[in-house]
Design an enzyme around this catalytic site. Sequence first.
Site, PDB file in Angstrom:
ATOM      1  N   HIS A 149       0.841  -1.210   0.000  1.00  8.62           N
ATOM      2  CA  HIS A 149       0.000   0.000   0.000  1.00  8.62           C
ATOM      3  C   HIS A 149       0.874   1.258   0.000  1.00  8.62           C
ATOM      4  CE1 HIS A 149      -3.227   2.699   1.063  1.00  8.62           C
ATOM      5  NE2 HIS A 149      -4.087   1.731   1.294  1.00  8.62           N
ATOM      6  N   GLU A 253      -0.616   1.376  -5.446  1.00 10.14           N
ATOM      7  CA  GLU A 253      -0.438   0.156  -4.670  1.00 10.14           C
ATOM      8  C   GLU A 253      -0.430  -1.079  -5.562  1.00 10.14           C
ATOM      9  OE1 GLU A 253      -3.865   0.281  -2.030  1.00 10.14           O
ATOM     10  OE2 GLU A 253      -3.790   2.458  -2.086  1.00 10.14           O
TER      11      GLU A 253
END
Length: 280
Positions: A149, A253
């Site tokens: 992320h 991400e």
Amino acid sequence: MPVKTTVDDTGVVRKVVLVGATGSACVIYTHGATITSWISQGKERLFLSKQAVINGSKAIRGGIPVVFRKLPQHGFARTSTWEFLGHKDSIDGVHARFLLRETKETMSSEWPYKFRLTLTVFLSESSLKVGLMVTNMDEVNIEFTSLLHTYLRTTNINDTELVGLSGCKYVDKILGGSDNSDKEEPLVVTKSEDRVYANAPDLLTVKVKGEKEIITVDKSGFKDYVFWNPWSELAKGMSDFGDSEYQEMLCVEAGAVSAPIVLEPGKEWEGFTTLTVESQ
Ligand SMILES: O=P(O)(O)OC[C@H]1O[C@H](O)[C@H](O)[C@@H](O)[C@@H]1O
């Protein structure tokens, strides 16, 4: 290359700092194996909220949290304490490895499987390469979704362009629907965005108008990209994120989220994301 560790009074490594020969550096907390800082060519390249909580009580807001198993929201890996396995120098840089295995809590959760997650962080002069290996240690198939992320730092979101997703289909998690596709090239954020690009191209570029350096984001193993910026409204509702910090970040991400990965007993899966500073 020097590696500095911070150990708590029970002997557990809490923080690892990798320092490269040419001033590159990277900080990893064993809480979530979260990379919170990457300095390359003298500049911080990752976004970490000034309001991020780094005391182990919640996921760290910024850097590169490891998302594993999507339920509950973003899973347990980003809030678990990983073991620091050590580091290894090479001619090009330094590797550090972190390990997470099942615990009593995960074995009694709704995902009760034996597994190993190994996060490898490779710091070189201009790049940060992060690899997540998942090993199925159980006797049955395991299924998971995962994301690295990545919160990239930018000096000004209005001048920031994401190049490489032109014409790609995405699911808009805010508006719904799976048939959206990028027309404009490049992508500039002007509102809250939460997009899942399934089977996305691997190589993307982040450019900021007026800046000489660009960041390339590459992936392998992971098929998807998630693109996220909360913008002003959502930012106000997040206790660990400043009201105007949406102007300083964009999440790009690398992930396996559009379809879960199914891993047979004893098998391994690995996904990577590589961030590189380049001159244009
Ligand atoms: O607040 P968090 O659990 O860290 O999630 C922050 C964001 O992460 C991802 O990018 C998701 O696509 C978003 O839906 C989510 O809001």
